[in-house]
Design an enzyme around this catalytic site. Sequence first.
Site, short mmCIF file in Angstrom:
data_model
loop_
_atom_site.label_atom_id
_atom_site.label_comp_id
_atom_site.label_asym_id
_atom_site.label_seq_id
_atom_site.Cartn_x
_atom_site.Cartn_y
_atom_site.Cartn_z
N TYR A 104 -6.49 3.21 6.85
CA TYR A 104 -6.09 4.17 7.87
C TYR A 104 -7.33 4.54 8.65
O TYR A 104 -8.35 4.91 8.04
CB TYR A 104 -5.53 5.44 7.24
CG TYR A 104 -4.06 5.43 6.95
CD1 TYR A 104 -3.13 5.03 7.90
CD2 TYR A 104 -3.59 5.86 5.71
CE1 TYR A 104 -1.77 5.04 7.62
CE2 TYR A 104 -2.23 5.88 5.43
CZ TYR A 104 -1.33 5.46 6.40
OH TYR A 104 0.00 5.48 6.12
N ARG A 113 14.77 -5.54 -3.49
CA ARG A 113 15.14 -5.10 -4.83
C ARG A 113 15.53 -6.25 -5.76
O ARG A 113 15.93 -6.00 -6.90
CB ARG A 113 16.34 -4.13 -4.77
CG ARG A 113 16.07 -2.80 -4.09
CD ARG A 113 15.14 -1.92 -4.88
NE ARG A 113 14.93 -0.63 -4.23
CZ ARG A 113 14.03 -0.41 -3.26
NH1 ARG A 113 13.27 -1.40 -2.82
NH2 ARG A 113 13.87 0.78 -2.75
N SER A 151 7.46 -4.21 8.91
CA SER A 151 7.75 -3.03 8.10
C SER A 151 8.15 -1.87 9.00
O SER A 151 7.62 -1.73 10.10
CB SER A 151 6.49 -2.64 7.32
OG SER A 151 6.65 -1.39 6.68
N PRO A 170 0.84 -1.19 0.00
CA PRO A 170 0.00 0.00 0.00
C PRO A 170 0.88 1.25 0.00
O PRO A 170 1.79 1.36 0.82
CB PRO A 170 -0.79 -0.12 1.31
CG PRO A 170 0.02 -1.03 2.17
CD PRO A 170 0.73 -1.96 1.25
N GLN A 181 -6.02 -1.30 2.12
CA GLN A 181 -5.27 -0.81 3.30
C GLN A 181 -6.11 0.23 4.01
O GLN A 181 -6.64 1.15 3.39
CB GLN A 181 -3.94 -0.21 2.85
CG GLN A 181 -3.12 0.39 3.98
CD GLN A 181 -3.36 1.89 4.13
OE1 GLN A 181 -3.91 2.51 3.23
NE2 GLN A 181 -2.99 2.45 5.28
N ARG A 192 9.77 5.90 6.77
CA ARG A 192 9.01 7.15 6.72
C ARG A 192 8.31 7.46 8.04
O ARG A 192 7.68 8.50 8.18
CB ARG A 192 7.97 7.08 5.60
CG ARG A 192 8.61 6.93 4.23
CD ARG A 192 7.57 6.63 3.15
NE ARG A 192 6.83 7.79 2.73
CZ ARG A 192 7.19 8.62 1.77
NH1 ARG A 192 8.34 8.43 1.12
NH2 ARG A 192 6.44 9.65 1.44
N HIS A 194 7.82 1.06 7.49
CA HIS A 194 7.13 2.05 6.67
C HIS A 194 8.11 2.74 5.72
O HIS A 194 8.02 3.95 5.49
CB HIS A 194 6.42 3.08 7.58
CG HIS A 194 5.16 3.64 6.98
ND1 HIS A 194 3.93 3.56 7.57
CD2 HIS A 194 4.93 4.29 5.81
CE1 HIS A 194 3.01 4.14 6.81
NE2 HIS A 194 3.59 4.59 5.74
#
Lengths: 349, 349, 349, 349
Positions: free
Chosen positions: B133, B283, B246, B81, B131, B251, B248
């Site tokens: 919030y 990656r 995660s 997300p 997702q 961030r 994030h």
Amino acid sequence: MEVESVADLVARYEQACGSSIPQAAYDFIAGGSGEEISQQEAVGAWRNFRLRPHVLRNVEDVDTSTTALGTPLRAPVIAAPIAYHSVAHSDGEIETARGVSAAGSLMIVPTRASTPLADIARALGGPWWFQVYFVRDRELTRRIVADAVELGATALVLTGDTPYVGQKRRGQLPPIAPEHYLVNFGKYMQPDAEFMYATSQDPTVILDAVQWLRDVSGLPVIVKGLLRGDDAAACVEAGAAGVIVSNHGGRQLDRAVPAVSALAEVVAAVGDRGEVFVDGGVRSGIDVLIALSLGARAVMLGRPVLWALGAEGAPGVERVLRGLRDELSHAMALAGVNRTANIDRSLVR
Amino acid sequence: MEVESVADLVARYEQACGSSIPQAAYDFIAGGSGEEISQQEAVGAWRNFRLRPHVLRNVEDVDTSTTALGTPLRAPVIAAPIAYHSVAHSDGEIETARGVSAAGSLMIVPTRASTPLADIARALGGPWWFQVYFVRDRELTRRIVADAVELGATALVLTGDTPYVGQKRRGQLPPIAPEHYLVNFGKYMQPDAEFMYATSQDPTVILDAVQWLRDVSGLPVIVKGLLRGDDAAACVEAGAAGVIVSNHGGRQLDRAVPAVSALAEVVAAVGDRGEVFVDGGVRSGIDVLIALSLGARAVMLGRPVLWALGAEGAPGVERVLRGLRDELSHAMALAGVNRTANIDRSLVR
Amino acid sequence: MEVESVADLVARYEQACGSSIPQAAYDFIAGGSGEEISQQEAVGAWRNFRLRPHVLRNVEDVDTSTTALGTPLRAPVIAAPIAYHSVAHSDGEIETARGVSAAGSLMIVPTRASTPLADIARALGGPWWFQVYFVRDRELTRRIVADAVELGATALVLTGDTPYVGQKRRGQLPPIAPEHYLVNFGKYMQPDAEFMYATSQDPTVILDAVQWLRDVSGLPVIVKGLLRGDDAAACVEAGAAGVIVSNHGGRQLDRAVPAVSALAEVVAAVGDRGEVFVDGGVRSGIDVLIALSLGARAVMLGRPVLWALGAEGAPGVERVLRGLRDELSHAMALAGVNRTANIDRSLVR
Amino acid sequence: MEVESVADLVARYEQACGSSIPQAAYDFIAGGSGEEISQQEAVGAWRNFRLRPHVLRNVEDVDTSTTALGTPLRAPVIAAPIAYHSVAHSDGEIETARGVSAAGSLMIVPTRASTPLADIARALGGPWWFQVYFVRDRELTRRIVADAVELGATALVLTGDTPYVGQKRRGQLPPIAPEHYLVNFGKYMQPDAEFMYATSQDPTVILDAVQWLRDVSGLPVIVKGLLRGDDAAACVEAGAAGVIVSNHGGRQLDRAVPAVSALAEVVAAVGDRGEVFVDGGVRSGIDVLIALSLGARAVMLGRPVLWALGAEGAPGVERVLRGLRDELSHAMALAGVNRTANIDRSLVR
């Protein structure tokens, strides 16, 4: 719309000082002892820790307040004792005091202040602590402590790591005008050769100095400059109310361990017998969160205060102190803790 | 005849975005919070692991397929997300959905999408997850979840690490046109001051939100943003079908541990009570193999999707997702495992 | 007013030698064997240790003195055996001896001295030790040891790590005039082909050489070049009075462990059966403090002596040796120890 | 008079190849798979080990000889199997064989040789081993093995890590003339599409291939490409006479552990049931000493042989192999061991 981090702000202030204050003053503040290994690794030592935040906690109401030896603090951030603020600003400690007071923080006023204690105390206008260097003349030491008590100091900080001043690569003496040198002893003696000896560090001071200070002042005493659990335990057993884990900003024994790396050991040794503080390299609210996770009661800020003082005076000092409080509040929210008392060891790795 | 690795491809896409999309958009995607320490170490964290491949196994027929909460996946790679795909492409999430669909992958559509959920769902044309919030207005939250359910979402992802949006060094607000901002709430409210408050993050959300979401949606719920085993255990005990490890993308809380370094702890804590996913820094197919070895069900891709989207649109997104599948298949063959179910902890060190 | 550290002083001396002595001479001194890995990591190996100083100890009276095999030393710093001081100064070992004597330190005079032992001994004017290489002709070995005894040597240092001379990347042979080459054997033989063989290293020397040396000299013997506890134990069991932990300045087996990293193991193996010394990479008083904390009796200085010799002659040598004493004294004070005997393992981490 | 180390010599040869052979050929040799992480860390992995030499051992007579599967070797250094030597030299494996033979070393001739096996065997003029790739056409595999046996191969090396050829960043196909491509299969088939399939790697090969090879050849078989103790144990239990610890020069699974870091685990798992070899990153006699300390019977050299071949032909190959023997002999002397059998685990840390 960018928000400048405190780390960036302090770096900018330091850079500004690089052009606005004399080079010798810049070097006196920036420098460390020996090869400056301890000085250089202080900031990075905090960055080696990683955080383990919690999720899904109610963090609408985050409160950074705490107390230090009973003194209420809006955030666990204190202005560390630093000698001769006049190297950075013409009003010296008085200007610092204005900034600390505006930020609602606590200042530890140094023995080696470059302005009169009375003026600093007046600018603070609230509780403050006094840092004590034992000088060769014990009576002088007693008098300056008595002055601090009379002026409202509520605790004493005995610096334990400076039997002699560490050899600095970039120069040893504070580049300040004579009238700012040891001004608070000056009223008791003429600045002659005898004065120089009488006011130099007393290298014979041992642990019983804690009790002596308590006796002459009636105040709680904490010992600054510890890096070992055994020393910390000995201090609280000798009557100290707490300790400050510090390697003196890398200005005393070079290659001494970074303060943060000794923090957990000291916290374990002190237990609930005293409060533990830490200084050296703190530059962000996340650093403060790490310090509290490792068991510190609060952190102390050294060079950042002087860089802010030199660059912007009291408003700069206030901005750094407020910035750290804001960053800590934000970091606590993102870590899922809303009270300093809820921060525990499991937050850091 | 060279074969471009996904890592090189993504780097090239990012570079292309550097010149083709506005600087503010580039910064919004690339940036991390604080000093960007977590953001910078995410990719390298995977490279610290080393592999212990098997030899002399029959790997003629390698199958990368798996399931996630029952949804069949051709490879254990999911589009994470991400808010506001419009920063990278004018069609936003719709274009992403075209690429994900073409690759046969799964997309987690964000609450903060910049295009209508209905259009995204149509472009996907198959199962998708939504997702969530929690915004200040709980009724708005309920409505958008109901919309997602009606449009075919088959699972909900509750983001748990964002009671507030992390402070970004490079700028805080998404550089998108107003008509793309929270478009899926817009049908319920006018974009006024009350709207801004009502749609801001709700910092009071706690663990019981998992059950609330299950109740209002009838869908399985996984919690995103975990970095601790104890939190993960609490989530599955509160009814979550799994978790996403995660930080994030660096961030939220800076200096949070890299997701991959928390993965094994979370996997152990969850056990067979739920599925564990991971995002941040993936990656290459080898990264995916490492994630699966450490117990992840699948990985999720964030920035690489946006870089691909910004550089080549849907075909770019498809190419990244297919590329990872091909690299994983090749890596599995060279590691001597022909089924994702045969990948075990002993493959990594 | 800056105080130049010994590390900076030695670096300056080395730089000066870079311009004042021939390149081949510089390379001969600076070079290490193989890829120079051991040579390059020697100095840094000391910097990896961190100190845990004590606070609030009476350190008014700090005394750096100690003894080495009973010889009193003003500080635990000894001039290591080095071949051919003539590469750095026309008066060779004689000039070094002047500097060592002026500093009140101890010199270990090498078998491969480039000036007559009698002249060196005269310049020293006090106790000195003699370093022994066993050459192919055992009788020559016996004679040179007898000469040293007659000239007042009070202990022998048997170099154990040089059955052959290590291959140097920058050149193998000492760039000195023929008349300085093995001058102390020259009185017994003509410098012909037979001489070259007779005076080359004897690779058959084993542990019983310790007892042989004791028998022919009546002096205590220490073995130099150890990096293992088992070897050290074998040496003292074979009659050695102590050992010198050393990798020969990175000039013998490349990639041998740094001496400091083997020190604790050797100290533990020797116990109270002998004295342990260390050389390689020492550049500061803090290094000396670390060595003593790890159990060394004293450190030995190699290249710094030659750089000082090449740059300033005897006064340079004296300055380095005195500088280390001053730095050690200062470091001891800041570490809270006032006697070398009070330095213990807990000071380092 | 400087002595060029083998590491420097090989670096010089590689540099020479950079200008003398086509770029595509250089890249084919130098390149690794994926992001070339394993390829890049191979040489450094050896440099992480440190040595613990012995002192005062009789090392006048140092002997580097050993045996490998009973074949006497003047030094524990073997030319690893490498495909298509023609990329580096027009005479390909034949020229390599001349160099190996001149150095008295052992060559492992590859299935994917670019010159006829008979010519290679003739140039070797002594014992040699044959490396086996199982190709899709099992009968072709049987025939080429039979050819090798008839031409005097005394052991087989089954490469186990190449069910498919690893994806190379710098290009996948060997840049050689068609007449050099799989020349030893060419006599059995026309080079058409069917040939390409028939001679491609067989990804179904499993452990029973060991016994199959023993049956069809009557020779001992070792398995190459292992990085795990459990795989190694399975190989010897399946009839292998030994294993080669290798990550295929970083050309198969990228981020596979460096061979040297898996060596001790494999040695422990195999015990006395077989011989263990290692390749990847060996550049010096000290590397060989480390390998033997960790339990390897001998090391194998890959790229250094090709760089030498490309730069100087057979004399270059001979020089590298002899150079390693000389360096090993010197390193053994300085480490206090005079026989390969006396090298033990305690020498390395």
